[in-house]
Design an enzyme around this catalytic site. Structure first.
Site, mmCIF file in Angstrom:
data_model
loop_
_atom_site.group_PDB
_atom_site.id
_atom_site.type_symbol
_atom_site.label_atom_id
_atom_site.label_comp_id
_atom_site.label_asym_id
_atom_site.label_seq_id
_atom_site.Cartn_x
_atom_site.Cartn_y
_atom_site.Cartn_z
ATOM 1 C CB CYS A 31 18.465 10.007 -74.645
ATOM 2 S SG CYS A 31 18.831 10.336 -76.594
ATOM 3 C CG ASN A 131 20.027 12.912 -72.002
ATOM 4 O OD1 ASN A 131 19.195 12.913 -71.011
ATOM 5 N ND2 ASN A 131 19.057 12.835 -73.292
ATOM 6 C CE1 TYR A 276 4.061 13.698 -72.617
ATOM 7 C CE2 TYR A 276 6.790 13.877 -73.030
ATOM 8 C CZ TYR A 276 5.882 12.635 -72.742
ATOM 9 O OH TYR A 276 5.717 11.855 -73.864
HETATM 10 P P1 AMP Z 1 -2.005 17.489 -78.513
HETATM 11 O O1 AMP Z 1 -2.645 18.189 -78.309
HETATM 12 O O2 AMP Z 1 -1.727 17.441 -79.972
HETATM 13 O O3 AMP Z 1 -0.796 18.968 -78.457
HETATM 14 O O4 AMP Z 1 -0.751 16.182 -78.021
HETATM 15 C C1 AMP Z 1 -0.736 16.919 -76.352
HETATM 16 C C2 AMP Z 1 -0.233 15.365 -76.256
HETATM 17 O O5 AMP Z 1 1.463 15.337 -76.367
HETATM 18 C C3 AMP Z 1 0.121 15.622 -74.535
HETATM 19 O O6 AMP Z 1 -0.596 14.357 -73.938
HETATM 20 C C4 AMP Z 1 1.183 15.620 -73.630
HETATM 21 O O7 AMP Z 1 1.493 15.007 -72.781
HETATM 22 C C5 AMP Z 1 1.736 14.987 -74.768
HETATM 23 N N1 AMP Z 1 3.450 15.557 -75.113
HETATM 24 C C6 AMP Z 1 3.404 16.539 -75.344
HETATM 25 N N2 AMP Z 1 5.155 16.566 -75.055
HETATM 26 C C7 AMP Z 1 5.823 15.853 -75.138
HETATM 27 C C8 AMP Z 1 6.510 15.320 -76.121
HETATM 28 N N3 AMP Z 1 7.915 16.220 -76.007
HETATM 29 N N4 AMP Z 1 6.926 13.681 -76.191
HETATM 30 C C9 AMP Z 1 5.495 13.518 -76.594
HETATM 31 N N5 AMP Z 1 4.749 13.828 -75.904
HETATM 32 C C10 AMP Z 1 3.946 14.910 -75.630
#
Ligand code: AMP
Length: 493
Positions: A31, A131, A276
């Site tokens: 948030c 948040n 991130y």
């Molecule tokens: P995966 O390979 O399916 O584990 O996805 C990895 C991707 O998810 C990377 O590009 C990350 O930047 C993204 N990611 C990591 N943590 C999060 C999060 N909390 N919310 C959204 N995307 C994320």
């Protein structure tokens, strides 16, 4: 083909799993909060502040304003730009306002859970935006319900208002202090009363909360608060610093007062904000995010060099780290994956399955940059591994000779209970598999992660002020109900 044990249910048929939601399409962010006091167009400024904080949550948004006599609230599902039309903003008069943009880390996805929440009590009408994640919310709620409180939403944040409303303290500040001392976990809070704004941060300082100031014509000073300083840049506020962990700040007719409401505790700033979440143009916990991210990439290059022709970021999450990696390694940086920024939640898919369709909607490779090249692909994290695999495939299918995946953080092995939506260990590939197994799963030529020491150094954490629980499993607060928290996380999937 090797398939990780714990992922089997979700990936039983990887060839048809193409259209499953991608992690970054799920709007999993947490948030964002914003508050402003003493501005003739408070709601408009809050709208702009939320606009800049949209990346922190796209599920719902709301603003509460006060004209000194009455609190006006508007909340809706969707994105800030769509919700707040000129007409809606005209219905939010006054010089004080708070706002919230949400992704649900606690509570279901319904309008009732959209914030700000407001209640009328013996301290007048108050509204709150939160948040973070209150880790003892379930216990507090059970107790409050036993004593007659009636809850409208399922979100943990409503508990705070009930605690304030029930307090026997005579002043609002006193009631707030009493309520805050009962909360455990992560909270950066902004409150609106008829004639003042009150803000507070948990004693560990998990989530950020910045303080800004604007000089108005006529020599007036106006104060603003925001999850990230990129919101100040848009509204023209100067960044004064952080609301301190364990601090409460009140801005009202008598000016601004700052007080420590809780004893000093060890700081536990969320390192994932730097890895991130936050925008790279923000200063978070007093440190520019772009600087830490480039440093993550530099240190990653030092720890895990590889002979290659180009460094390619996974946009946007890997971009800053890839810049750092490329300049440290002396290898050209190339944006060989182009992101479509307009991908929504729903889409029409062809009846004939297209391989890795989901990721193709979001990203497209530039073939002439990749063809025949040895590629270092940089991203911030691997969560489940499914997206990373699709991206590695995409780069290889575009002609790359080798694909070396470099991750600008340590392996993600534990869920977060402080406001970030990191899944349960059963879904985290690194919680159950070695780096070599992950390499095989994502089909890369090599995979390497930044060390914890490297991460610490990149955020300049020399006095142990950060929380690394998602990488270590060491939670900085006591989680008496960890099974319950884990089960709640699991149910949301
Ligand atoms: P995966 O390979 O399916 O584990 O996805 C990895 C991707 O998810 C990377 O590009 C990350 O930047 C993204 N990611 C990591 N943590 C999060 C999060 N909390 N919310 C959204 N995307 C994320």
């Amino acid at each position: 083909m090797w398939v990780p044990k714990v992922l089997v249910p979700k990936m039983s048929n990887p060839e048809t799993a193409d259209t499953e939601d991608l992690p970054f399409d799920k709007f999993r962010e947490e948030c964002g909060v914003f508050a402003v006091c003493g501005h003739p167009e408070a709601a408009k400024l809050t709208y702009l502040g939320l606009y800049a904080l949209q990346h922190r949550g796209q599920e719902s948004a709301g603003i509460a304003s006060s004209d000194g006599r009455k609190i006006h609230t508007y909340r809706a599902m969707g994105r800030v730009a769509d919700i707040f039309t000129p007409e809606v903003l005209r219905g939010l008069p006054g010089e004080l306002a708070i706002g919230h943009t949400r992704y649900s880390t606690a509570g279901d996805t319904v309008l009732l859970n959209a914030q700000p929440f407001s209640v009328a009590c013996n301290k007048g009408r108050i509204a709150v935006a939160h948040n973070g994640n209150i880790t003892n919310a379930v216990e507090l709620r059970r107790e409050l319900e036993r004593e007659g409180s009636i809850f409208q939403a399922s979100s943990d944040s409503e508990v705070i208002l009930h605690l304030v409303a029930r307090s026997r303290e005579r002043t609002l500040a006193g009631a707030l202090r009493e309520a805050l001392l009962q909360l455990e976990g992560a909270f950066s809070l902004v409150f609106l009363a008829e004639d003042r704004i009150l803000v507070a941060r948990d004693p560990h300082g998990f989530r950020p909360l910045a303080l800004g100031q604007m000089e108005l014509s006529g020599g007036y000073t106006c104060y603003a608060f925001a999850s990230e300083t990129c919101a100040f840049d848009l509204v023209g506020a100067a960044y004064l610093g952080e609301v301190e962990p364990g601090e409460m700040v009140i801005v009202g007719p008598e000016g601004m007062t700052r007080e420590r409401y809780a004893p000093i505790r060890d700081h536990a700033h969320c390192v994932f904000e730097h890895v991130y979440f936050s925008r790279p143009d923000s200063i978070v916990f007093g440190k520019p995010v772009q600087e830490s991210r480039e440093m993550l990439g530099r240190l990653l290059a030092r720890e895990h060099p590889v002979d290659a022709d180009i460094v390619v970021p996974v946009p946007d999450s890997g971009t800053a780290a890839a810049i750092g990696y490329a300049s440290e390694a002396g290898i050209p940086f190339r944006q060989a994956l182009i992101r479509n920024h307009y991908v929504g939640r729903t889409f029409i898919e062809p009846s004939q399955a297209i391989r890795d369709f989901g990721v193709k909607l979001k990203l497209n490779p530039i073939r002439h940059l990749l063809e025949g090249r040895r590629v270092i692909l940089v991203d911030d994290s691997i969560v489940r591994g499914t997206t990373s695999r699709k991206i590695v495939r995409m780069v290889r299918n575009a002609g790359a000779r080798e694909v070396h995946l470099r991750i600008a953080g340590p392996p993600t092995i534990s869920p977060c209970f402080y406001g970030v939506d990191t899944p349960v260990p059963a879904e985290l590939i690194a919680a159950n598999h070695s780096v070599e197994e992950i390499r095989r799963f994502v089909e890369a030529d090599s995979v390497a992660y930044l060390s914890l020491a490297g991460l610490r150094e990149a955020v300049s954490d020399y006095s142990h002020d950060y929380c690394y629980a998602c990488y270590t499993g060491n939670y900085p607060t006591e989680l008496v109900n960890i099974e319950e928290l884990m089960a709640a996380r699991d149910r949301r999937g």
